[in-house]
Design a protein around this motif. Structure first.
Motif, PDB file in Angstrom:
ATOM      1  N   ASP A 147       0.780  -1.426   0.136  1.00 38.36           N
ATOM      2  CA  ASP A 147       0.069   0.018   0.261  1.00 38.36           C
ATOM      3  C   ASP A 147       0.765   1.121  -0.178  1.00 38.36           C
ATOM      4  N   ARG A 176      -2.875  -4.560   1.789  1.00 33.88           N
ATOM      5  CA  ARG A 176      -3.291  -3.060   2.614  1.00 33.88           C
ATOM      6  C   ARG A 176      -2.901  -3.447   4.178  1.00 33.88           C
ATOM      7  N   GLU A 192      -7.011   6.457   1.377  1.00 32.15           N
ATOM      8  CA  GLU A 192      -8.232   6.236   1.731  1.00 32.15           C
ATOM      9  C   GLU A 192      -9.224   7.646   1.029  1.00 32.15           C
ATOM     10  N   ALA A 195     -10.786   2.065  -2.552  1.00 28.98           N
ATOM     11  CA  ALA A 195     -11.485   1.246  -3.726  1.00 28.98           C
ATOM     12  C   ALA A 195     -12.110   2.491  -4.798  1.00 28.98           C
ATOM     13  N   ARG A 207     -13.071  -5.726  -1.950  1.00 30.96           N
ATOM     14  CA  ARG A 207     -12.307  -5.731  -0.651  1.00 30.96           C
ATOM     15  C   ARG A 207     -12.383  -6.457   0.291  1.00 30.96           C
ATOM     16  N   ILE A 236      -8.256  -5.251  -2.796  1.00 27.02           N
ATOM     17  CA  ILE A 236      -7.645  -4.918  -1.740  1.00 27.02           C
ATOM     18  C   ILE A 236      -7.619  -5.814  -0.507  1.00 27.02           C
ATOM     19  N   ASP A 238      -7.080  -6.281   3.196  1.00 27.28           N
ATOM     20  CA  ASP A 238      -6.790  -5.649   4.444  1.00 27.28           C
ATOM     21  C   ASP A 238      -5.797  -6.515   5.073  1.00 27.28           C
TER      22      ASP A 238
END
Lengths: 287, 311
Positions: A147, A176, A192, A195, A207, A236, A238
Motif C-alpha cells: 500500500d 493493505r 483512503e 477502492a 475489498r 484490496i 486488508d
C-alpha cells in the motif's frame, strides 16, 4: 472451501511464518511486510494460480509478480512448503553461495522477475498480460503491490494503461497493511478512500480481509466473474503488518527486523501461542 | 533505399516476436498501426510504463522496439531501463527520437545530450548512433536480432553526398582515409558518431584541400566500441579529434580516453562536444553554426590545433 481445506491452508501459512521468523536473524529481513502477505501468498499458490515446476515453461500458465519485493521471505517460505525450493537453501540467506537475499530475483525457480524498486512490476505485468491477450490465452497475471507502494505514480500509470488495453486478465492485489516503511500510510500520504480510486482508474474492485481464506476466495471468485468485462481486477486485501506476532504487530518501528537467535526462539513460541516474546533488538528506522 | 519504417515493417512481418511500441510518438512509424495489427502498441505518454511493459513482453519471448523522444526515453524512464531491461538482460530495443542536435528548436528539455553516457553505463547494453537513415537501415536487422538490449539514436537524415556506407557489423566502425594505401601516419583522425558524420565529411574535404591527410572514423556504435579502430586512429595520426553532439562527459571523448588509458596509449586529443552547457535552440543549420559544429568551423578548430607542419 471446506473447513478441512481452510485448516490445511492455515497450517501451511503457520509454517511459512516460521520460515519468515527464522530468516529474521543473522542480517535479518523485512519481517513485518512478509507476515502481512503470508496468507495471501499461500492462498494464491494453493488455490488460485495455475503455476508450478510442472508448467514453468508453458506459455499459458499463470503469473504472480511480487512488486513490493521486500516481502520475498513469504515467497521463499511458500516455495519451501510447496516443495519447489529445498528447505536447506533458506540457510543460505544473505550468503554469496546462493541467490536468496532481501529482494526477489529470477535465479529462484518460481520467482517471475526481480523487484525492489517500487512501482515497477505493475508495468511489467501489463506487458505479460498484453502478450497473453495477443496470443489469445486466458491465463491470469497477478501483481501484488504494497500500500505504501501506491505512492509511486507508475502504479497508477500502469493501471490506466491496463484499463485502456482492456486487460481483464490482469489482477492487482494490494497488501493493505496500512504501513509505509516506518509510518502509517494515513499519517503520511493518505490512501483512503482507496477502492473508489481504483474504480476511477478503470478497475473492478473487491475489498476483503486478507487473512481470511474464505473471504479471499469469495473476493477472487467475484472478480473472476468479471473476466470479459475488459476491466483489470483489483483486490484490496486488508492485512496486519507483523500478523501472528503480537510483540511486533502493527508497530511502526518493526519494519526491517534483525533479531537475536534467542528472540527468534521466543517469537516462534509466540507464533504458536506459548508466550509473549520480549524484543530488545535495535529497530531499523528509516524515516 | 527503404526507409526505417519500411525496414522495420518487413522485419516485423517476417518475425512475430517483434512488437512495435510507442509512448505516443509515432513520427517514425506513422503507417504501422494498421499494418501490424495487435503488434503495434501505443501506451500513451507513459515512457516508464512502456519500458516496464516491454520488459514483460520480452519475458514472454518478444522483441519490443520502443519509440519515444530520446530525452524522455533515456531520462524519464532511466530507472525502468536500467532495472527492468538492464538487470533483466532482456532484448528490448529503445529508439530515441530527435537525439542531440536533431531536437533543434525544442530547447533544453528536449535535448538528449547525455543519452550515450547513460545508456552505455548499463551492463549489457549496446548503443548505436547511425549517421543517417541509410546507416540505420543497414544495421537494423542485426540490431534487432542481437540478444543485447540496445539504445538507438534515431536519425532520418539523408547520407551526405559522396559518402558510401559499408555493410554493418555490430561493434565495427567505418574508416575512410585520404589515401587508403598511405604508409605514413595521417595528420588528423576524426572520430564521430551520428548526424555529425556529414559535418566531419565536409571538414575532411576542407583539410585535404589544405594538403592534410585525414582519417575519418564513423564509430557507429559507441558501445561496444571498435577498439582496433580507436587504437589505429591514435597510433597512426598526429591529432585525434572526437566529435559529438553530446555532453563532453561520458560520450565519445570519454570512451576514447578510456580505451587509450586501458591500452597504455597516449595521443594528442581535441574533443569537440558540448562542454557544460545546453545548446542554443534554433533550426538545425543555425544550431550548428552557433555552437561551432559546421564543417568549416570544425576544420578551422583542427587547423588551429595542429602542430605547425615542417615540409
Amino acid at each position: 472451501m471446506t473447513q478441512e481445506e481452510i485448516d490445511q491452508l492455515q497450517e501451511m501459512a503457520l509454517r511459512v511464518r516460521e520460515h519468515i521468523i527464522r530468516l529474521s536473524t543473522d542480517g535479518g529481513c523485512f519481517t513485518g511486510a512478509s507476515l502481512s502477505c503470508a496468507d495471501l501468498i499461500v492462498y494464491l499458490y494453493n488455490r488460485f494460480l495455475n503455476v508450478g515446476p510442472h508448467n514453468f515453461d508453458a506459455p499459458d500458465r499463470d503469473y504472480l509478480f511480487l512488486s513490493k519485493g521486500h516481502d520475498v521471505p513469504a515467497l521463499y517460505g511458500t516455495f519451501v512448503e510447496l516443495g519447489w525450493l529445498a528447505a536447506e537453501r533458506l540457510g543460505n540467506h544473505l550468503k554469496t553461495n546462493d541467490f536468496i537475499y532481501w529482494h526477489p530475483n529470477r535465479a529462484i525457480p518460481g520467482i517471475e522477475f526481480h523487484s525492489g524498486s517500487l512501482g515497477h512490476l505493475p508495468s511489467v505485468a501489463v506487458g505479460v498480460a498484453l502478450d497473453c491477450k495477443l496470443r489469445g490465452l486466458d491465463n491470469r497475471v497477478v501483481v501484488i503491490t504494497g500500500d505504501g507502494e501506491l505512492d509511486e505514480g507508475t502504479v497508477w500509470e500502469a493501471l490506466q494503461v491496463a484499463a485502456a488495453k482492456k486487460l481483464d486478465n490482469l489482477l492487482f492485489i494490494v497488501d493493505r497493511n496500512h504501513f509505509q516503511a516506518n509510518i502509517r500510510t494515513e499519517e503520511l500520504i493518505p490512501l483512503e478512500p482507496l477502492a473508489p480510486k481504483f474504480e476511477a482508474f478503470g478497475g473492478r474492485v473487491r475489498r476483503v480481509d486478507g487473512h481470511d481464506f474464505a473471504a479471499l476466495e469469495a473476493g477472487l471468485r467475484a472478480l473472476s466473474d468479471g473476466g470479459g468485462s475488459g476491466k483489470p481486477a483489483v483486490l484490496i486485501a486488508d492485512t496486519i503488518r507483523g500478523r501472528g506476532l503480537p510483540s511486533i504487530q502493527e508497530r511502526a518501528d518493526r519494519w526491517f527486523c534483525n533479531f537475536s537467535h534467542e528472540e527468534v526462539a521466543a517469537l516462534l513460541d509466540e507464533l504458536h501461542g506459548a508466550r509473549q516474546a520480549e524484543i530488545a533488538s535495535e529497530a531499523l528506522i528509516v524515516r | 533505399m527503404k526507409n526505417y519504417e519500411q525496414t522495420l515493417l518487413e522485419l516485423a512481418q517476417a518475425d512475430e516476436r517483434i512488437i512495435v511500441m510507442t509512448a505516443e510518438n509515432r513520427a517514425a512509424i506513422r503507417n504501422l498501426p494498421n499494418l501490424l495489427p495487435g503488434r503495434f502498441i501505443d501506451t500513451g505518454i507513459t515512457e516508464q510504463t512502456m519500458v516496464g511493459a516491454a520488459a514483460g513482453l520480452a519475458l514472454r519471448g518478444r522483441i519490443p522496439v520502443l519509440h519515444a523522444l530520446a530525452t524522455f526515453l533515456t531520462l524519464r524512464a532511466f530507472e525502468f531501463v536500467r532495472t527492468d531491461v538492464g538487470i533483466g538482460g532482456l532484448p528490448v530495443k529503445l529508439v530515441g527520437g530527435v537525439p542531440g542536435f536533431l531536437s533543434d528548436g525544442n530547447g533544453p528539455t528536449h535535448q538528449a545530450i547525455e543519452d550515450v553516457a547513460l545508456m552505455r553505463g548499463i551492463p549489457g547494453f549496446h548503443v548505436f548512433c547511425p549517421a543517417d537513415e541509410e546507416d540505420l537501415v543497414l544495421a537494423l536487422p542485426q540490431i534487432i536480432n542481437s540478444p543485447n538490449p540496445t539504445y538507438i539514436r534515431h536519425n532520418a537524415l539523408k547520407t551526405v553526398a559522396g559518402y558510401e556506407h559499408e555493410p554493418f557489423e555490430i561493434g565495427k566502425a567505418e574508416v575512410r582515409r585520404t589515401s587508403e594505401s598511405a604508409t605514413r601516419p595521417d595528420d588528423v583522425a576524426i572520430l564521430v558518431y551520428g548526424m555529425l558524420l556529414a559535418q566531419a565529411w565536409d571538414a575532411k574535404a576542407r583539410l585535404e584541400a589544405e594538403g592534410l591527410s585525414v582519417r575519418l572514423v564513423n564509430v557507429r556504435m559507441p558501445k561496444p566500441i571498435d577498439v582496433a579502430a580507436v587504437l589505429g586512429a591514435a597510433r597512426e595520426s598526429s591529432l585525434l579529434v572526437t566529435l559529438e553532439d553530446h555532453f563532453l562527459t561520458g560520450g565519445l571523448f570519454s570512451i576514447v580516453s578510456e580505451v587509450l588509458t586501458r591500452h597504455g596509449e597516449t595521443a594528442d586529443v581535441l574533443p569537440i562536444a558540448l562542454e557544460e552547457h545546453w545548446f542554443k535552440p534554433a533550426l538545425l543549420p543555425d544550431v550548428l553554426r552557433h555552437e561551432g559544429f559546421t564543417g568549416e568551423q570544425i576544420a578551422a578548430r583542427i587547423l588551429e590545433r595542429l602542430p605547425i607542419r615542417v615540409s
